[in-house]
Write a protein that holds these residues in place. Sequence first.
Motif, PDB file in Angstrom:
ATOM      1  N   TYR A   1      -8.846  54.048  85.314  1.00  0.00           N
ATOM      2  CA  TYR A   1     -10.147  54.721  85.189  1.00  0.00           C
ATOM      3  C   TYR A   1     -10.500  54.775  83.705  1.00  0.00           C
ATOM      4  O   TYR A   1     -10.094  55.679  82.995  1.00  0.00           O
ATOM      5  CB  TYR A   1     -10.065  56.118  85.795  1.00  0.00           C
ATOM      6  CG  TYR A   1     -11.405  56.783  85.981  1.00  0.00           C
ATOM      7  CD1 TYR A   1     -12.491  56.092  86.499  1.00  0.00           C
ATOM      8  CD2 TYR A   1     -11.582  58.123  85.650  1.00  0.00           C
ATOM      9  CE1 TYR A   1     -13.718  56.699  86.668  1.00  0.00           C
ATOM     10  CE2 TYR A   1     -12.808  58.753  85.828  1.00  0.00           C
ATOM     11  CZ  TYR A   1     -13.875  58.024  86.335  1.00  0.00           C
ATOM     12  OH  TYR A   1     -15.103  58.635  86.511  1.00  0.00           O
TER      13      TYR A   1
ATOM     14  N   ARG B   1     -16.255  52.663  82.329  1.00  0.00           N
ATOM     15  CA  ARG B   1     -16.142  53.716  83.348  1.00  0.00           C
ATOM     16  C   ARG B   1     -17.365  53.714  84.255  1.00  0.00           C
ATOM     17  O   ARG B   1     -17.248  53.939  85.475  1.00  0.00           O
ATOM     18  CB  ARG B   1     -15.969  55.086  82.689  1.00  0.00           C
ATOM     19  CG  ARG B   1     -15.963  56.231  83.676  1.00  0.00           C
ATOM     20  CD  ARG B   1     -15.548  57.556  83.066  1.00  0.00           C
ATOM     21  NE  ARG B   1     -14.121  57.589  82.801  1.00  0.00           N
ATOM     22  CZ  ARG B   1     -13.422  58.714  82.677  1.00  0.00           C
ATOM     23  NH1 ARG B   1     -14.014  59.892  82.785  1.00  0.00           N
ATOM     24  NH2 ARG B   1     -12.127  58.673  82.433  1.00  0.00           N
TER      25      ARG B   1
ATOM     26  N   VAL C   1     -16.990  51.409  87.146  1.00  0.00           N
ATOM     27  CA  VAL C   1     -16.130  51.968  88.194  1.00  0.00           C
ATOM     28  C   VAL C   1     -16.883  53.035  88.977  1.00  0.00           C
ATOM     29  O   VAL C   1     -16.893  53.041  90.213  1.00  0.00           O
ATOM     30  CB  VAL C   1     -14.842  52.557  87.587  1.00  0.00           C
ATOM     31  CG1 VAL C   1     -14.011  53.264  88.655  1.00  0.00           C
ATOM     32  CG2 VAL C   1     -14.014  51.461  86.914  1.00  0.00           C
TER      33      VAL C   1
ATOM     34  N   ALA D   1     -14.443  46.096  89.536  1.00  0.00           N
ATOM     35  CA  ALA D   1     -15.237  46.566  88.405  1.00  0.00           C
ATOM     36  C   ALA D   1     -15.384  45.513  87.312  1.00  0.00           C
ATOM     37  O   ALA D   1     -15.778  45.831  86.186  1.00  0.00           O
ATOM     38  CB  ALA D   1     -14.616  47.838  87.823  1.00  0.00           C
TER      39      ALA D   1
ATOM     40  N   THR E   1      -8.483  48.788  89.393  1.00  0.00           N
ATOM     41  CA  THR E   1      -8.944  50.133  89.034  1.00  0.00           C
ATOM     42  C   THR E   1      -9.038  50.965  90.308  1.00  0.00           C
ATOM     43  O   THR E   1      -8.834  50.458  91.414  1.00  0.00           O
ATOM     44  CB  THR E   1     -10.337  50.103  88.350  1.00  0.00           C
ATOM     45  OG1 THR E   1     -11.331  49.718  89.331  1.00  0.00           O
ATOM     46  CG2 THR E   1     -10.355  49.141  87.174  1.00  0.00           C
TER      47      THR E   1
ATOM     48  N   ALA F   1     -11.599  51.857  91.674  1.00  0.00           N
ATOM     49  CA  ALA F   1     -12.653  51.280  92.525  1.00  0.00           C
ATOM     50  C   ALA F   1     -12.036  50.359  93.570  1.00  0.00           C
ATOM     51  O   ALA F   1     -12.471  50.340  94.733  1.00  0.00           O
ATOM     52  CB  ALA F   1     -13.671  50.527  91.677  1.00  0.00           C
ATOM     53  N   ASP F   2     -11.010  49.620  93.177  1.00  0.00           N
ATOM     54  CA  ASP F   2     -10.318  48.748  94.130  1.00  0.00           C
ATOM     55  C   ASP F   2      -9.555  49.568  95.162  1.00  0.00           C
ATOM     56  O   ASP F   2      -9.549  49.233  96.351  1.00  0.00           O
ATOM     57  CB  ASP F   2      -9.364  47.818  93.389  1.00  0.00           C
ATOM     58  CG  ASP F   2     -10.091  46.887  92.441  1.00  0.00           C
ATOM     59  OD1 ASP F   2     -10.781  45.965  92.927  1.00  0.00           O
ATOM     60  OD2 ASP F   2      -9.993  47.085  91.218  1.00  0.00           O
TER      61      ASP F   2
END
Length: 219
Positions: free
Chosen positions: A85, A92, A95, A151, A157, A159-160
């Motif tokens: 993150y 950021r 994300v 991202a 990240t 997000a994944d």
Amino acid sequence: MPITLYYLPLSPYCRSVLLTARAVGIDLTLKTVNLFDGEQLKPEFIQINPQHTVPTMVDGDLTLWESRAICMYLSSQYGKDDSLYPKDPKARAKVDALLHFDLSTLAHRWGLVFGPVKLGKLSKPSQESVDKFHEALGWLDGFLSHKKFAAGTDHVTIADHVLVANISSYQAAGFIIQDYSNIYTWLQRCKEAIDGYEELNGNDAKKYGDFVKSKITEK
């Protein structure tokens, strides 16, 4: 003091938290809340989380019950660096944008597909809801064009973590992710790159898919 996570393994939202915790190297004290038996409505749990949802995390005097917020917190508080993150505002923001897309668009539209079926209001999803859901998948497929991870980074990240828990569940439920070449390639890459993927997500994504299929009937 140990970090406690109230969770249900079937839930993709809970699984994204498990993946993030593994990535930052912390152990969670896991307490299962069986939503099917109404355990989330017990007074002792409502006292912890008045919204009575999972996942719910308790870390000392902090209690959180939004999965994406929990992933953000764990990576910020316990991450060895900021790779999961980023601290850089622009990195950021990328994300955060995906986390918001997952919450407000992708997961929301999945709720319109499966929610009425799960509640017994429909025997199968409406065609309109399915079309809207596939529209969202198409957008995600475009976002992932020419990207190694969600991202735009060369590493995983949060997000994944969030997206893979949901996408793998949708695939297991019979939605043909292979039709979206960028999503499919990204998903295969995540399966290889994310520590504990099968243990913490893959097996229960398949169980979630079986649960969804068991609720859909043709009439």
